[in-house]
Enzyme design. Structure first.
Site, PDB file in Angstrom:
ATOM      1  N   GLU A  29       0.819  -1.210   0.000  1.00 26.73           N
ATOM      2  CA  GLU A  29       0.000   0.000   0.000  1.00 26.73           C
ATOM      3  C   GLU A  29       0.855   1.264   0.000  1.00 26.73           C
ATOM      4  O   GLU A  29       0.451   2.299  -0.523  1.00 26.73           O
ATOM      5  CB  GLU A  29      -0.929  -0.011   1.215  1.00 26.73           C
ATOM      6  CG  GLU A  29      -2.065   0.987   1.116  1.00 26.73           C
ATOM      7  CD  GLU A  29      -3.127   0.766   2.175  1.00 26.73           C
ATOM      8  OE1 GLU A  29      -4.169   1.440   2.091  1.00 26.73           O
ATOM      9  OE2 GLU A  29      -2.922  -0.064   3.084  1.00 26.73           O
ATOM     10  N   HIS A  60       9.379 -26.483   1.191  1.00 29.56           N
ATOM     11  CA  HIS A  60       8.860 -27.652   0.482  1.00 29.56           C
ATOM     12  C   HIS A  60       7.838 -27.271  -0.575  1.00 29.56           C
ATOM     13  O   HIS A  60       7.164 -28.146  -1.123  1.00 29.56           O
ATOM     14  CB  HIS A  60       8.248 -28.628   1.492  1.00 29.56           C
ATOM     15  CG  HIS A  60       9.236 -29.132   2.492  1.00 29.56           C
ATOM     16  ND1 HIS A  60       9.989 -30.267   2.294  1.00 29.56           N
ATOM     17  CD2 HIS A  60       9.629 -28.629   3.688  1.00 29.56           C
ATOM     18  CE1 HIS A  60      10.785 -30.455   3.331  1.00 29.56           C
ATOM     19  NE2 HIS A  60      10.583 -29.471   4.203  1.00 29.56           N
ATOM     20  N   LYS A  93     -12.967   1.666  -2.315  1.00 28.38           N
ATOM     21  CA  LYS A  93     -13.882   1.939  -1.201  1.00 28.38           C
ATOM     22  C   LYS A  93     -15.089   2.734  -1.668  1.00 28.38           C
ATOM     23  O   LYS A  93     -16.232   2.468  -1.281  1.00 28.38           O
ATOM     24  CB  LYS A  93     -13.149   2.711  -0.104  1.00 28.38           C
ATOM     25  CG  LYS A  93     -12.136   1.901   0.695  1.00 28.38           C
ATOM     26  CD  LYS A  93     -11.505   2.779   1.761  1.00 28.38           C
ATOM     27  CE  LYS A  93     -10.482   2.007   2.583  1.00 28.38           C
ATOM     28  NZ  LYS A  93      -9.848   2.874   3.602  1.00 28.38           N
TER      29      LYS A  93
END
EC number: 5.3.1.9
Length: 430
Positions: A269, A290, A401
């Site tokens: 951000e 792994h 938003k």
């Protein structure tokens, strides 16, 4: 805290010692700008003053009001939750910490069903007091408490700004309230009321967390060769400029797994602007040796791996065994094995010419965490200065938003109109 840059030298992409020497004069200039911003308490830079400006007494006064405390439930999102979660998940406590940082209805219902609501403190956090996800979840939590016969006003702590819906609610019901500090973006607020209320409720030493932050603060200087935070920020910036556009953060301590989530928000951000930035990836050592290590070692040469570990930890001995091929494990400890895995991964990456660097703290405790969080914030700010990006803003996040709020009828936002323009190429299953 220590940062070792040895394995970013002469790799692909990589740096040279001469490159770091040349960059050091730019670091000095960037440090001057950071120091000025801190001295003037400018927006964003004020976050780097928190080890000195945060008030642990005010946090204690607000959190000490609660009794019958078995759990704390933080209702927040992004920077309103991740700093607290990093501290809570790294430090052991008899008080369990939970976080509602998403609005998945199944997950919310499942969590509320299993919480002892009459012994839970609800810590609702939103600087603006208008964050849709946070307020929606809080309304759901409040209703669940009422249905369980719990007076939510006796079990709620509010952390918010000077104005807004949450401030009005706190005033109307005389709730304990903590102020979100001015000039501090949420992702930089871990060492403030936003991040410290939860560890205070859990009984942790928040003064020690701030003391760790001061350790990081006092180490800031005009040279990357004297400041671990600046060494990290400089190296990551310079490697990104040379093609290492993914930064895989790989702590070798399960207690630091949430730290990698916090780092991902901070890095993405803050630095993802104007076509620039470095994509944070989250991994866990030794688990992801792994899985993800295959890509980091043998995939495209566009990655940096940040290996993080404490140098001291509790030990669990490995019992002796006479099983063929396993006798070498007996007599050592799980910590020895984890350290061997760390150093083997480091060497494996170096052998494959993949840049990797080492970040070490003394131990995962309050002071060590405070220093680590502060150092990464300072590193991020330095990176932003070197890259000339607007570190403390988040316009792309704000766009989304507004679109979501418009879709829900929360106002007339042109961003919401773009949703109707979505293209489709739909393939349906039978």
């Amino acid at each position: 805290m220590h940062v070792d840059l040895g394995n970013v030298l002469d790799t692909t992409p990589g740096l040279t010692e001469e490159t770091l020497d040349r960059l050091d004069s730019r670091v000095a200039d960037a440090h001057d700008r950071i120091a000025t911003g801190m001295a003037d308490d400018e927006f964003g830079y004020a976050a780097l003053n928190l080890p000195e400006t945060a008030d642990p007494d005010a946090i204690r006064a607000a959190t000490d009001q609660f009794d019958r405390l078995e759990a704390v439930l933080t209702v927040g999102i992004g920077g309103s939750a991740l700093g607290a979660a990093t501290l809570a998940n790294a430090l052991e406590s008899d008080v369990d910490a939970y976080f509602l940082d998403n609005v998945d209805p199944d997950a919310v219902a499942s969590l509320l069903d299993r919480l002892p609501l009459d012994e839970t403190v609800v810590n609702v956090v939103s600087k603006s007091g208008t964050t849709a996800e946070t307020l929606a979840n809080f309304l759901v939590v409040r209703e669940a408490m009422a249905e369980a016969g719990v007076d939510w006003t006796d079990r709620t702590l509010v952390t918010t700004g000077e104005e807004g819906n949450l401030r009005a609610l706190a005033d109307a019901h005389d709730l304990p309230v903590l102020d979100v500090p001015d000039g501090v973006p949420g992702r930089f607020s871990a060492l403030s009321t936003v991040g410290l209320a939860v560890p205070a409720l859990q009984g942790h030493d928040i003064e020690a967390i701030l003391a760790g932050g001061r350790d990081g603060m006092e180490s800031l200087s005009g040279s990357l060769f004297e400041t671990p935070a600046y060494a990290y920020g400089t190296a990551t910036y310079a490697l990104a400029e040379r093609g290492a556009l993914t930064n895989a953060v790989m702590p070798y301590a399960e207690s630091l797994e949430t730290f990698a989530e916090w780092f991902a928000q901070l890095w993405a951000e803050s630095l993802g602007k104007d076509g620039l930035g470095q994509t944070p990836a989250r991994a866990l050592g030794a688990t992801d040796q792994h899985s993800q290590l295959q890509l980091y070692r043998a995939g495209p040469p566009d990655k940096l791996v940040s290996l993080i570990r404490p140098t001291e930890r509790a030990e669990t001995e490995i019992p002796e065994t006479d099983l063929d091929g396993l006798a070498y494990l007996g007599g050592s400890s799980l910590g020895d094995l984890l350290d061997a895995e760390f150093e083997a991964t480091e060497a494996s990456l170096a052998a494959a010419d993949v840049p990797n660097l080492r970040v070490e703290i003394d131990r995962v405790d309050e002071r060590g965490l405070g220093e680590l969080l502060y150092a990464m914030e300072a590193a991020c700010v330095l990176y932003g200065e070197l890259a000339s990006v607007s570190t403390f803003t988040q316009p792309a996040v704000e766009w989304g938003k507004k679109a979501a709020r418009g879709l829900l009828g929360g106002g007339d936002f042109p961003e919401a109109d773009a949703v109707a323009d979505k293209r489709e190429l739909r393939i349906d299953g039978s």
